[in-house]
Design an enzyme around this catalytic site. Structure first.
Site, short mmCIF file in Angstrom:
data_model
loop_
_atom_site.label_atom_id
_atom_site.label_comp_id
_atom_site.label_asym_id
_atom_site.label_seq_id
_atom_site.Cartn_x
_atom_site.Cartn_y
_atom_site.Cartn_z
N ARG A 109 40.12 150.19 10.86
CA ARG A 109 40.14 148.77 11.22
C ARG A 109 40.94 147.97 10.21
NH1 ARG A 109 33.94 147.27 11.86
NH2 ARG A 109 34.80 145.18 12.24
N CYS A 134 34.22 141.45 5.68
CA CYS A 134 34.05 142.54 6.65
C CYS A 134 34.37 141.97 8.02
CB CYS A 134 32.65 143.14 6.57
SG CYS A 134 31.33 141.96 6.87
#
Length: 352
Positions: free
Chosen positions: A243, A303
């Site tokens: 990611r 995050c």
């Protein structure tokens, strides 16, 4: 005056202090307080009162609990019934297909209450579980029976061992409550060890909690944008390497993967062993070193939505860096607001 925390004795250093009745009162207070708190593994730090007078609030104190406690320690602490509150703070992404509240009702650590990060949040924000105001946090935890001298122990039931619980650990600390610990290994290991669980829940009596927010621990989109030029703090991303690079999909719709320019990558899972326990301090420190992060300088963690970033915050705390800030909007906000050149990706990136 000298306080010996190992044997709970006060030693008189000179006749002047011996004659000082007010100092004796301080010492008696410290002695009594620490005898009560010692079973909860809470360390008491004191700062001397140099004013020459006895404050109505007593000596300056700060409760500082161990960041991590073991399943054995918690099992023993539950039986002693000290001033402690256990919280199940499990949370899952919608696509994971799990219901944290339903799982809590079915079984939980005896005496635990449920902490819902989607309820204790800023509900005026379009972003998920953003940090609430002082009043909202104080009212929420007060309704869980938590006071300012309560030792709070937090866990979640993720397969990783820690996933959402570090977020709640950080929330308590950012609102000025340092008497908070994480159950190392989580509910996963509690069950594996055959420790007791319960489906019974007794609603705690509401009480008063006073919150005092540490605003420097919270970073906004503008803070991150300005930091691209000033480089006042390091940004560390807790999402998976795929990611971060932009080659694996994001779990949220309408969001592409990638990362903030100049940020470093430490996937939160790398801080945990296969059993779900936090790695030893030396191994955690090596993770930061390999990622090019200097723990002697300010650090901000991020995050997807500000949850697993707090795994890194706790890891840094274990390495002696207690004041890690969190980008609360995280990648969800950054991708939405940033110009395409500020979305670094080996994949699709961002297109207007």
């Amino acid at each position: 005056m000298c306080f010996d925390r190992n044997c709970f004795r006060v030693k008189t250093l000179d006749s002047e202090q011996k004659a000082d009745t007010r100092s004796s009162l301080r010492c008696f207070y410290l002695y009594t307080y620490c005898r009560v708190q010692s079973s909860a593994e809470v360390r008491l730090h004191t700062q001397p009162d140099t004013s020459g007078s006895l404050s109505s609030a007593g000596p300056t104190m700060a409760l500082q609990a161990r960041a991590l406690v073991s399943t054995k320690w918690l099992a023993d602490a539950i039986t002693t019934r000290g001033k402690m509150r256990v919280l199940d703070s499990s949370w899952y992404l919608p696509k994971m297909g799990r219901n944290a509240k339903r799982e809590f009702k079915a079984r939980h650590i005896p005496g635990a209450a449920f902490f819902d990060i989607d309820q204790c949040c800023d509900k005026t924000s379009p972003l998920d579980h953003m940090l609430p105001s002082e009043k909202v946090f104080a009212d929420y935890v007060g309704n869980l029976g938590i006071e300012n001298d309560t030792h709070v122990v937090i866990y979640d039931r993720s397969d990783f061992g820690a996933f959402s619980a570090p977020r709640v650990w950080w929330m308590f600390r950012v609102f000025g409550h340092n008497a908070v610990s994480l159950l190392n290994g989580g509910f996963k290991n509690w069950e594996l060890e055959g420790r007791p669980v319960s489906d019974k829940y007794i609603r705690p009596s509401p009480t008063e909690f006073k919150a005092s927010i540490k605003r420097s621990w919270i970073k906004t989109y503008d803070d991150l944008l300005n930091n691209l030029d000033t480089k006042e703090f390091q940004v560390v991303d807790a999402r998976s390497a795929g990611r971060f690079r932009g080659v694996d999909p994001e779990p949220r719709d309408n969001t592409e993967p990638g990362h903030i320019p100049g940020s470093a990558s430490i996937p939160f899972q790398s801080c945990l062993s296969e059993s779900g326990h936090f790695l030893p301090k030396e191994n955690l420190r090596e993770l930061f070193v390999r990622a090019g992060v200097d723990l002697s300088r300010p650090v901000c963690v991020s995050c997807g939505s500000g949850v697993t970033a707090c795994v890194l915050a706790l890891a840094a705390y274990k390495c002696g860096h207690p004041e890690v800030s969190v980008y609360d909007g995280a990648w969800s906000e950054w991708y939405t607001r940033a110009v395409p050149e500020h979305v670094i990706s080996e994949g699709r990136g961002k297109h207007l």
